[in-house]
Design a protein around this motif. Sequence first.
Motif, PDB file in Angstrom:
ATOM      1  N   ASN A 265      17.097  -0.243  -6.070  1.00 31.22           N
ATOM      2  CA  ASN A 265      16.146  -1.108  -6.788  1.00 31.22           C
ATOM      3  C   ASN A 265      15.526  -2.147  -5.863  1.00 31.22           C
ATOM      4  N   VAL A 269      11.110   2.273  -5.731  1.00 30.71           N
ATOM      5  CA  VAL A 269      11.242   3.190  -6.872  1.00 30.71           C
ATOM      6  C   VAL A 269      11.279   4.628  -6.359  1.00 30.71           C
ATOM      7  N   ASN A 298       5.294   7.887 -16.186  1.00 32.38           N
ATOM      8  CA  ASN A 298       6.467   7.398 -16.924  1.00 32.38           C
ATOM      9  C   ASN A 298       7.076   6.159 -16.259  1.00 32.38           C
ATOM     10  N   LEU A 299       6.889   6.031 -14.942  1.00 34.58           N
ATOM     11  CA  LEU A 299       7.495   4.919 -14.205  1.00 34.58           C
ATOM     12  C   LEU A 299       6.478   3.862 -13.785  1.00 34.58           C
ATOM     13  N   ASP A 301       4.840   1.462 -15.243  1.00 31.12           N
ATOM     14  CA  ASP A 301       5.031   0.064 -15.669  1.00 31.12           C
ATOM     15  C   ASP A 301       6.099  -0.624 -14.834  1.00 31.12           C
ATOM     16  N   SER A 302       7.193   0.087 -14.580  1.00 34.69           N
ATOM     17  CA  SER A 302       8.259  -0.522 -13.774  1.00 34.69           C
ATOM     18  C   SER A 302       7.792  -0.737 -12.332  1.00 34.69           C
ATOM     19  N   ILE A 303       6.926   0.152 -11.825  1.00 35.26           N
ATOM     20  CA  ILE A 303       6.377  -0.033 -10.475  1.00 35.26           C
ATOM     21  C   ILE A 303       5.514  -1.290 -10.433  1.00 35.26           C
ATOM     22  N   LYS A 304       4.680  -1.457 -11.455  1.00 37.55           N
ATOM     23  CA  LYS A 304       3.791  -2.632 -11.491  1.00 37.55           C
ATOM     24  C   LYS A 304       4.590  -3.921 -11.584  1.00 37.55           C
ATOM     25  N   ILE A 305       5.648  -3.917 -12.389  1.00 46.33           N
ATOM     26  CA  ILE A 305       6.462  -5.125 -12.559  1.00 46.33           C
ATOM     27  C   ILE A 305       7.155  -5.485 -11.250  1.00 46.33           C
ATOM     28  N   LYS A 306       7.734  -4.501 -10.593  1.00 41.50           N
ATOM     29  CA  LYS A 306       8.465  -4.766  -9.351  1.00 41.50           C
ATOM     30  C   LYS A 306       7.533  -5.142  -8.203  1.00 41.50           C
ATOM     31  N   ASN A 308       4.147  -6.230  -8.321  1.00 41.64           N
ATOM     32  CA  ASN A 308       3.354  -7.443  -8.557  1.00 41.64           C
ATOM     33  C   ASN A 308       2.192  -7.560  -7.567  1.00 41.64           C
TER      34      ASN A 308
END
Length: 761
Positions: A265, A269, A298-299, A301-306, A308
């Motif tokens: 993490n 990703v 599918n991933l 959103d988590s890429i964008k959050i991490k 930034n």
Amino acid sequence: MRKLYYILIFLITFATPFTGYSQGVGVVLSGGGGSAMAHIGVLKALEENNIPIDYITGTSMGAFIGALYASGYTPAEMEAMVLSEAFIDASNGTLDNEFSYYLKQKNLDPSYLRFKVKPNQPLVNSLPTHVYDSRLLDFYLMTLFASAEAVSDYNFDKLMLPFRCVASDIYNKESHVFREGNVGKAIRASMTYPFYLQPLLIDSVLYFDGGLYDNFPKKLMQDTYNPVFIIGSNVSSNAQKPQADNLFSQLENMLSTPSDYEITNEEGVLINITSENLALDLGDIEESIHAGYHETMNLIDSIKIKLNRTMSESEFDERRNEFNRKKKALQFESVKITGLDNTQTKFIEASFGQIKDLNDVQNVKRLYFKLYADDKIKFIYPTARLNTESDKYELTLDITKDKSLEIQIGGIFSTSPINTGYASIKYNLFNKTSLSIGLNGYFGNVYQSTKLNFVLDVPSRIPFYWEPYFAINDYDYFKNKVSVFDEVQPPYIVTNEIYVGNSFGFPFILNSVFSIDYKYYQEKYAYYANPDFTLKDTSDNTHFYAHTVGITIDRFNYNYRQYPSSGTRFYFNARFVSGAENTTYSLNSIERISSDIRRNWFQIYLEYSGYPISTKYYSLGLHFEGYLSNMPDFSNYFATVISAVPFQPLTESITLFQPHLRSTSWLSVGMKNIFKPFKNFQIRVEGYVYQPAYDLKPKDDGTTDRGVLFDTRYLILSAALVYHTKIGPISLNGNYYQNNFPETSLLLNFGYTLFNKTARK
């Protein structure tokens, strides 16, 4: 305090360069053969969602996808490219008919195993090292990357975005990182799976697939670019336990070492993509791309959050356009030959002297494949380097000369008596000119033959060949009962033909060959004019001694030597025959008849067969064949019909003596329906109508009755299941010959029914 503030600003501003690449997003692409097409879907999803990409590393097919992206291709262009016919052909090693060079392949043979050997060397040195023909792929990679290589000044860090790929040095048991040079060559090395692709020798090191030692170059990304965020795209896994019936699993375990496919993490990703495609099979490309796109979305959103951080569409376009604007179109100004000695180089250079316009890449491509058609050349690797003064490229061809001695084995193996073995040996001499000395032999009950020939190729402005030869052809039609269930014996007819001659030929329009030949030949026929014969009786005999001169236009660019589904066959032959017939025969047990007569005639033979419709699942073939002559009747019916040119539309036909399909003039038309439910498998339904000018029949006195002009015609039907293996076709054939013997036949075959040419062809 103010001083401390400025010191901190200075350190923040100038500390970064001393750590190399310490910012940005790195994308790591795994190897994985056809499954790696999913990486295109990953890149597509990242760009659509404004995820920046600053560095890229890849292995094997992942290196290919990464290099395309780093060289300025958009994901949409990459998707269109890998779905194109050009890419499919390159990946399958399928050469377009336009680039076949029949001048070097004018004698088709039934071989399915070929060995090139060096005299006085162990046989193990001559075993084949790969099964895939990479000549089209190598040229294709050069055209894809030559302009990007030039823009980057052959430095991978100066591509549209910095790029690295890995290959495997199996001697030192380590990965090798490519940082500079030819991108296409680095990719080719990274993709070279053992026993599948011809390995590349670069700076005296033999390189193989990068996935053997590092199938997921994450550590390379970290060590080289030190990005703040890594996006890994993985379609592979470490080798599973080997299986007794799976060669690939055994090779994978023996050759590869485990790779680390994990991304924590803190690092970034990991996108794991599951695909059904096998490593050495492209399979369904569109499905793989969709799978990569779907898993990335599918991933996302988590890429964008991490992460930034974003990169706008205009920024993507500006970066790409700025790089692509500097590209120079692929136009050649010169050719450089490496790998050969001086005399061999002169032979190749003379061949290139035939090109009027080097700027036309298609012209250069044709000559590249023309050189490959010469069996004295084993391997050619093309590279292009830009001359910055002329803005044109120098083409370098690194050529490996093949071993001088070639051994071939082949033939036809069947449930019918047409079984025939084939073996040949050929010695190649390659200097200022190209000379081959060949000897072949056919061994079977129905057909036996041998041929000795010399072929001299001269690379003049108009290239030509000269071929003297000697051949013997023997047919024993009496031994072909077609199947063990036949109750009717075939006619007793045994023929022997001996000829000596030579031909002179040169390339002609539409990749055909124009040739002129002269032959002296002798034909001997043994038969029984009296149908109530026993094998103890003295056979009837006809001897024909003749000179013949002819011209031929020949074109052959089928996708298979037999059972084709695309391409064309065009054969035109005009010939004059002058000879003396000597015949002795009897119609009863008392009287024997003898005759000595001069025979002269002209003949024209034409065959055209093509596939105007050829799709993935269906091909429609059309066939036309005709023979026109003023050949006179010989002394009796059997001598006439044996001398007549036969209609032989099916692979079985050449082994049969069918008198109703022989005449002094005739026409035929045919249609072929070929269904291809899956790769290499065919369901063939064929039909032909044969129209003789005269249906030749015996009179009571043994001479020939020509009958009524165009009075009779015959229908030939065939249905077959065919599977094309790497070495030859397996076929189950059911054939019908209207009012001929045999009328029906059913046979299972492996191999080719391709025999030595007769004197009159």
